[in-house]
Design an enzyme around this catalytic site. Sequence first.
Site, short mmCIF file in Angstrom:
data_model
loop_
_atom_site.label_atom_id
_atom_site.label_comp_id
_atom_site.label_asym_id
_atom_site.label_seq_id
_atom_site.Cartn_x
_atom_site.Cartn_y
_atom_site.Cartn_z
N SER A 141 36.07 40.31 45.22
CA SER A 141 36.71 39.28 45.31
C SER A 141 36.63 38.63 46.57
O SER A 141 36.55 39.50 47.35
CB SER A 141 38.28 39.44 44.75
N TYR A 154 46.43 44.56 45.09
CA TYR A 154 45.16 44.09 44.34
C TYR A 154 44.14 43.79 45.71
O TYR A 154 42.87 44.17 45.62
CB TYR A 154 45.37 43.03 43.65
#
Length: 248
Positions: A141, A154
Amino acid sequence: MTQQNDPVLITGATSGIGLELLRLYHALGNQVIAHGRSETKLSKLCDQYSGVRSIKADLGDADAVDAMMAQVMADFPDLSLVINNAAIQNDGRMTDAEFSASNAKKEIAINFLAPVLICRAVIMHQIAKRRSRVRIVNVSSGLAFFPKTSSALYCASKAALHSFSQSLRYQLASADAAVAISEVFLPVVDTPMTSARNVRKMSAKLAALSIHDGIEAGQDEIYVGKARWIPLISRISPALMKSILRNG
Ligand SMILES: NC(=O)c1ccc[n+]([C@@H]2O[C@H](COP(=O)([O-])OP(=O)(O)OC[C@H]3O[C@@H](n4cnc5c(N)ncnc54)[C@H](OP(=O)(O)O)[C@@H]3O)[C@@H](O)[C@H]2O)c1
């Protein structure tokens, strides 16, 4: 380049981007091995997409990941593409009363340790068998570079995956293992993971298509949609990039 019939392992193929990747590679004629953690979801997938093989494992359990890979490599010794797609994202802040060490461990195990163990299994198999080239794709990401305020673990797990992928690429360059490592950097995509987020989202189908195109082009780093701006903006103004993603 992935040839028709080549076996492709997709983790987290039961939902979101993984499900769209399954649909795409199935439509292209690849032998898809769909990983998931739910028997019900997996058997539904196999009924819906003929020829898809399923494998069940909780990626939060390192022994289960090793057992899964031993099974996959035994059944599909010519595996040519592995997409480490499964992940979870716990929301919240470190100061939240509900913070739990076991949830933190699970998030790190699923998002980081599982892809590491999957890479190791594929590389060792490849070294032992000396087959044609395999590509491993680690789905990351933009938050790997510029974290947001919430979901700190995360973001950190994606940063770890990015760092690991780079080191592994260096190691493999001299190991002659014929394994290529790609990373995917995604923007916000419309999936169950982001269902609570009220922002503009890319469709999971389009994200899967862009991932496929990057893989076919042999890219080490595949920037998808708006994430394509990350390398340029972070060179011109890292502060701007930081502030864009901080509350992302
Ligand atoms: N969506 C976004 O905006 C976005 C942005 C950047 C990066 N990404 C990355 O893209 C990838 C796919 O995300 P997504 O949005 O498609 O997520 P998703 O729809 O929530 O799907 C996640 C997948 O991981 C599986 N999974 C979760 N916990 C597991 C466990 N313990 N063991 C085995 N499998 C497990 C889920 O299985 P179940 O179906 O059983 O839940 C599901 O198949 C992830 O790596 C994510 O970090 C997503």
